[in-house]
Design a protein around this motif. Structure first.
Motif, PDB file in Angstrom:
ATOM      1  N   HIS A 141       0.867  -1.297  -0.123  1.00  0.00           N
ATOM      2  CA  HIS A 141      -0.031   0.010   0.035  1.00  0.00           C
ATOM      3  C   HIS A 141       0.818   1.295  -0.147  1.00  0.00           C
ATOM      4  CE1 HIS A 141      -3.815  -2.140   0.783  1.00  0.00           C
ATOM      5  NE2 HIS A 141      -3.207  -2.866   1.641  1.00  0.00           N
ATOM      6  N   CYS A 142       2.072   1.161   0.343  1.00  0.00           N
ATOM      7  CA  CYS A 142       2.713   2.353   0.602  1.00  0.00           C
ATOM      8  C   CYS A 142       4.131   2.685  -0.323  1.00  0.00           C
ATOM      9  CB  CYS A 142       3.290   2.590   1.860  1.00  0.00           C
ATOM     10  SG  CYS A 142       2.044   1.843   3.263  1.00  0.00           S
ATOM     11  N   CYS A 176       4.768   5.045  -3.195  1.00  0.00           N
ATOM     12  CA  CYS A 176       4.816   6.578  -3.130  1.00  0.00           C
ATOM     13  C   CYS A 176       6.104   6.850  -2.254  1.00  0.00           C
ATOM     14  CB  CYS A 176       3.552   7.055  -2.595  1.00  0.00           C
ATOM     15  SG  CYS A 176       2.405   7.399  -3.870  1.00  0.00           S
ATOM     16  N   GLY A 228       6.346  10.711  -2.301  1.00  0.00           N
ATOM     17  CA  GLY A 228       5.901  10.917  -0.717  1.00  0.00           C
ATOM     18  C   GLY A 228       7.187  11.099  -0.053  1.00  0.00           C
ATOM     19  N   LEU A 274       0.427  10.626  13.865  1.00  0.00           N
ATOM     20  CA  LEU A 274       0.673   9.362  13.124  1.00  0.00           C
ATOM     21  C   LEU A 274      -0.434   8.549  12.497  1.00  0.00           C
ATOM     22  CD1 LEU A 274       2.852   7.738  11.189  1.00  0.00           C
ATOM     23  CD2 LEU A 274       3.645   6.613  13.418  1.00  0.00           C
ATOM     24  N   LEU A 312      -2.414   8.202   8.848  1.00  0.00           N
ATOM     25  CA  LEU A 312      -2.773   6.862   8.088  1.00  0.00           C
ATOM     26  C   LEU A 312      -4.430   6.414   8.056  1.00  0.00           C
ATOM     27  CD1 LEU A 312      -0.214   4.321   9.740  1.00  0.00           C
ATOM     28  CD2 LEU A 312       0.224   5.973   8.229  1.00  0.00           C
ATOM     29  N   THR A 370      -3.661  16.790  -0.535  1.00  0.00           N
ATOM     30  CA  THR A 370      -2.267  16.129  -0.872  1.00  0.00           C
ATOM     31  C   THR A 370      -2.359  14.610  -1.479  1.00  0.00           C
ATOM     32  OG1 THR A 370      -1.501  14.677   0.986  1.00  0.00           O
ATOM     33  CG2 THR A 370      -1.421  17.300   1.149  1.00  0.00           C
ATOM     34  N   GLN A 371      -1.564  14.101  -1.895  1.00  0.00           N
ATOM     35  CA  GLN A 371      -1.604  12.635  -2.485  1.00  0.00           C
ATOM     36  C   GLN A 371      -1.658  11.553  -1.436  1.00  0.00           C
ATOM     37  OE1 GLN A 371      -1.541  12.370  -5.866  1.00  0.00           O
ATOM     38  NE2 GLN A 371      -0.337  13.787  -6.891  1.00  0.00           N
ATOM     39  N   PRO A 401      -3.214   9.273   0.745  1.00  0.00           N
ATOM     40  CA  PRO A 401      -4.682   8.738   0.721  1.00  0.00           C
ATOM     41  C   PRO A 401      -5.001   8.405   2.307  1.00  0.00           C
ATOM     42  CG  PRO A 401      -3.465   7.078  -0.558  1.00  0.00           C
ATOM     43  CD  PRO A 401      -2.369   8.235   0.113  1.00  0.00           C
ATOM     44  N   LEU A 412       1.015  -1.031  11.542  1.00  0.00           N
ATOM     45  CA  LEU A 412       1.985  -0.357  10.622  1.00  0.00           C
ATOM     46  C   LEU A 412       2.608   0.954  11.031  1.00  0.00           C
ATOM     47  CD1 LEU A 412       2.398  -0.536   7.444  1.00  0.00           C
ATOM     48  CD2 LEU A 412       0.313   0.492   7.087  1.00  0.00           C
ATOM     49  N   HIS A 434       4.015  23.652   2.311  1.00  0.00           N
ATOM     50  CA  HIS A 434       5.407  23.353   1.798  1.00  0.00           C
ATOM     51  C   HIS A 434       5.638  24.396   0.581  1.00  0.00           C
ATOM     52  CE1 HIS A 434       5.391  20.062   4.136  1.00  0.00           C
ATOM     53  NE2 HIS A 434       4.483  19.388   3.776  1.00  0.00           N
ATOM     54  N   PHE A 444       9.464  18.970   0.671  1.00  0.00           N
ATOM     55  CA  PHE A 444       8.669  18.680   1.465  1.00  0.00           C
ATOM     56  C   PHE A 444       9.390  18.805   2.928  1.00  0.00           C
ATOM     57  CE2 PHE A 444       7.401  15.399   4.879  1.00  0.00           C
ATOM     58  CZ  PHE A 444       5.794  15.728   5.089  1.00  0.00           C
TER      59      PHE A 444
HETATM   60  C1  HEC Z   1      -0.345   7.919  -3.864  1.00  0.00           C
HETATM   61  C2  HEC Z   1       0.939   8.275  -3.134  1.00  0.00           C
HETATM   62  C3  HEC Z   1       0.769   7.809  -1.488  1.00  0.00           C
HETATM   63  C4  HEC Z   1       0.554   6.358  -0.750  1.00  0.00           C
HETATM   64  C5  HEC Z   1       0.167   5.251  -1.793  1.00  0.00           C
HETATM   65  C6  HEC Z   1       0.961   6.668   0.382  1.00  0.00           C
HETATM   66  N1  HEC Z   1       1.282   7.834   0.716  1.00  0.00           N
HETATM   67 FE1  HEC Z   1       1.953   8.687   2.548  1.00  0.00          FE
HETATM   68  N2  HEC Z   1       2.127  10.306   1.670  1.00  0.00           N
HETATM   69  C7  HEC Z   1       2.055  10.732   0.483  1.00  0.00           C
HETATM   70  C8  HEC Z   1       2.382  12.228   0.247  1.00  0.00           C
HETATM   71  C9  HEC Z   1       2.461  13.032  -0.875  1.00  0.00           C
HETATM   72  C10 HEC Z   1       2.664  12.988   1.601  1.00  0.00           C
HETATM   73  C11 HEC Z   1       2.894  14.184   2.107  1.00  0.00           C
HETATM   74  C12 HEC Z   1       1.581  14.812   2.579  1.00  0.00           C
HETATM   75  C13 HEC Z   1       1.880  16.096   2.746  1.00  0.00           C
HETATM   76  O1  HEC Z   1       2.222  17.006   1.938  1.00  0.00           O
HETATM   77  O2  HEC Z   1       1.590  16.486   4.030  1.00  0.00           O
HETATM   78  C14 HEC Z   1       2.316  11.558   2.613  1.00  0.00           C
HETATM   79  C15 HEC Z   1       2.845  11.723   3.827  1.00  0.00           C
HETATM   80  C16 HEC Z   1       2.530  10.580   4.724  1.00  0.00           C
HETATM   81  C17 HEC Z   1       3.088  10.519   6.123  1.00  0.00           C
HETATM   82  C18 HEC Z   1       3.396  11.830   7.007  1.00  0.00           C
HETATM   83  C19 HEC Z   1       4.636  11.953   6.813  1.00  0.00           C
HETATM   84  C20 HEC Z   1       5.044  13.461   7.707  1.00  0.00           C
HETATM   85  O3  HEC Z   1       6.344  13.489   7.901  1.00  0.00           O
HETATM   86  O4  HEC Z   1       4.263  14.191   7.838  1.00  0.00           O
HETATM   87  C21 HEC Z   1       2.890   9.342   6.532  1.00  0.00           C
HETATM   88  C22 HEC Z   1       3.189   9.042   8.142  1.00  0.00           C
HETATM   89  C23 HEC Z   1       2.643   8.575   5.336  1.00  0.00           C
HETATM   90  N3  HEC Z   1       2.445   9.324   4.455  1.00  0.00           N
HETATM   91  C24 HEC Z   1       2.418   7.025   5.574  1.00  0.00           C
HETATM   92  C25 HEC Z   1       1.947   6.351   4.628  1.00  0.00           C
HETATM   93  C26 HEC Z   1       1.678   4.907   4.711  1.00  0.00           C
HETATM   94  C27 HEC Z   1       1.803   4.026   5.897  1.00  0.00           C
HETATM   95  C28 HEC Z   1       1.020   4.455   3.261  1.00  0.00           C
HETATM   96  C29 HEC Z   1       0.719   3.001   3.016  1.00  0.00           C
HETATM   97  C30 HEC Z   1      -0.392   2.714   4.179  1.00  0.00           C
HETATM   98  C31 HEC Z   1       1.007   5.837   2.673  1.00  0.00           C
HETATM   99  N4  HEC Z   1       1.585   6.588   3.356  1.00  0.00           N
HETATM  100  C32 HEC Z   1       0.571   5.400   1.271  1.00  0.00           C
HETATM  101  C33 HEC Z   1       1.934   9.730  -0.603  1.00  0.00           C
HETATM  102  C34 HEC Z   1       1.335   8.762  -0.464  1.00  0.00           C
END
Ligand code: HEC
Length: 499
Positions: A32-33, A36, A46, A62, A66, A73-74, A76, A90, A144, A164
């Motif tokens: 899932h993660c 990105c 990401g 956190l 999740l 933002t992107q 999800p 997770l 940002h 970022f």
């Molecule tokens: C489609 C792309 C995408 C997917 C899939 C995705 N993320 Fe993200 N994630 C991002 C982006 C882009 C950001 C930054 C958002 C922002 O600007 O605050 C982010 C931010 C985060 C943050 C915050 C980080 C911070 O320092 O503030 C966490 C934690 C995170 N993601 C965890 C996950 C986890 C765990 C998964 C899978 C379950 C996941 N992400 C799936 C794109 C994605």
């Protein structure tokens, strides 16, 4: 009998717990993660998701990210896709370091290097009419972005997207044309303020503290926490000159807590987080002639220093150690020359200096108590402590204003800044830009006439005060403006602000 029942109960609970946390967090991450955030968690479109990257995110935050994602933002929301125990697993897994320590080699750094405008290709004059010496850059951490503000008209000139999680404290070239920024995930960017364009970028690490720019304009030094390195770049195009492993005399590796340009000494200083050493890296000799090889020299300390202040000539470091207590290091003698009777949790890094009764004094806030400590810079004794509303982070002033401004960011009075008279050392006024909302970080216009205060909220603002009357003049909406930096005050190393 009761023991048997308890045992049976525990067995049932254990089975239940196992069923409920069936999914392996690593597998969930991959599914899932990883697309990105990178299979190695070093980031992609990401941000990086290593324990160091997430240090500032509370557990509750956190969990929320999740479950709900981040609007606009992107990122999800996974609340509907993954069960609560999976999300919880997770989140915990993200807080643990990967079995193999993440690598970021010199080759990886070089491969990330991008030059969008080669040196000499953009016009060497500002593309706008504002005084280029009285520009501010504002770091907007919410979405940002960075805003370039005209300090005479008190109005934005331009706003652009950054990497970022940019750190506060971007650095200017001495002529004020370029601003160098460092992001949490290791990106160093060079931006041309006269042409309002990025010129080069490079990823120097996985987790980075900050950058310093040499006064002669030739070098940029970046300090990393991951990996344990200093990265020296050619300021002209950000190409790599050297990657320096940070190891103490006993061979232990250390994170870098910050790097500084000690301009009057023609050297960089690196503060280290895990070993009792400070490093000095000279880049020119006493006459200012450039040195060919930039070799670090260690100054061995009694204690790891957590927080640093330099006097104006960069002769002395005032440092606070983790256990409390402070010391004065003489950089020429390369040893401790005095102890500071500080107590509490002084935040020396945001100390400022001024003249009082013909003597230079230094004042700094305290992260643990509502007070400003004032120290005599000749004999290092504590002149007084000024009681304030609560523990604060920043203290700011300017050569041409009689006041120093202190926040109480870590207290219920986080909405109010207090104004201290630099001669009487008394609180003489206060401002509350928006009741109940965090106000901190002051920077003055070039002439010291206006004080710009950050309302550090998502729908925040820069609130501008007349620095003499404390009347509000204007507010400009901003998205969590964590800091603002005036070209003139920074490049002339104003004693009223950190450099
Ligand atoms: C489609 C792309 C995408 C997917 C899939 C995705 N993320 Fe993200 N994630 C991002 C982006 C882009 C950001 C930054 C958002 C922002 O600007 O605050 C982010 C931010 C985060 C943050 C915050 C980080 C911070 O320092 O503030 C966490 C934690 C995170 N993601 C965890 C996950 C986890 C765990 C998964 C899978 C379950 C996941 N992400 C799936 C794109 C994605």
């Amino acid at each position: 009998m009761t023991a048997l029942i308890r045992w049976l109960g525990m067995l049932v609970l254990a089975c239940f717990a196992q069923a409920a946390t069936a999914a392996d967090p690593a597998a969930l991450y991959g599914q899932h993660c990883a697309a990105c955030h990178g299979a190695d968690r070093l980031g992609g479109m990401g941000p990086a998701l290593l324990p160091e990257s997430l240090e500032r995110l509370r557990d509750s935050e956190l969990d929320t990210v999740l479950r709900d994602g981040r609007a606009a933002t992107q990122m999800p929301a996974f609340g509907a896709t993954l069960a609560p125990p999976d999300l919880h697993g997770l989140a915990r897994w993200l807080r643990s370091a990967p079995a193999d320590a993440p690598q970021w080699s010199a080759d990886a750094i070089r491969a990330s290097h991008v030059v969008t405008h080669a040196p000499g290709t953009l016009p060497a004059r500002p593309a706008f009419s504002a005084d280029p010496q009285n520009l501010f850059v504002v770091v907007e951490a919410g979405s940002h972005h960075m805003t370039v503000l005209d300090g005479d008209r008190l109005a934005p000139v331009h706003r652009f997207a950054t990497r970022f999680a940019l750190h506060g404290g971007p650095k200017f070239s001495r002529d004020g044309r370029y601003v160098y920024m460092a992001s949490r995930d290791g990106w160093v960017s060079k931006y041309d303020l006269w042409n309002l364009a990025y010129v080069a970028e490079i990823r120097v690490g996985i987790n980075t503290r900050n950058v310093a720019v040499s006064d002669d304009g030739r070098w940029v030094l970046a300090g990393n926490t991951l990996p344990r390195t200093l990265v020296l770049l050619h300021a002209e195009d950000l190409s790599v000159a050297r990657v320096i492993d940070v190891r103490g005399r006993n061979g232990d590796a250390s994170r870098v807590s910050a790097v500084y340009d000690a301009a009057p000494r023609h050297s960089f200083i690196a503060a280290l987080k895990d070993i009792a050493e400070v490093w000095e890296i000279p880049y020119a000799d006493a006459a200012g002639r450039p040195l060919a090889s930039l070799a670090p020299r260690a100054i061995v300390l009694d204690d790891v220093l957590d927080d640093f202040f330099f006097d104006q000539p960069y002769r002395h470091i005032l440092g606070a150690s983790r256990g409390g207590g402070g010391q004065v290091i003489d950089l020429d003698q390369r040893r401790k020359v005095a102890s500071l009777a500080l107590g509490g949790m002084p935040h020396l890094g945001s100390g400022i200096t001024w003249q009082r009764d013909g003597r230079e004094v230094m004042a700094s806030p305290d992260l643990g108590q509502g007070r400003i400590t004032v120290i005599d810079m000749q004999d290092w004794h504590t002149v007084t402590t000024v009681p304030t509303n609560g523990p604060g982070f920043f203290l700011r002033s300017h050569e041409r204003t009689p006041y120093a401004w202190a926040d109480a960011m870590m207290s219920p009075r986080r909405d109010t800044l207090q104004v201290i008279d630099k001669q009487s050392l008394r609180v003489v006024g206060s401002v509350t830009p928006s009741p109940g909302r965090t106000a901190a970080h002051v920077e003055f216009t070039r002439d010291g006439r206006y004080a710009l205060v950050s309302l550090m909220e998502r729908d925040g603002a820069i609130v501008i005060y007349d620095a003499a009357t404390l009347q509000e003049v204007k507010r400009i909406p901003m998205d969590k403006p964590i800091g603002k930096y005036n070209v003139f005050n920074k490049t002339t190393r104003s004693a009223g602000t950190s450099h």
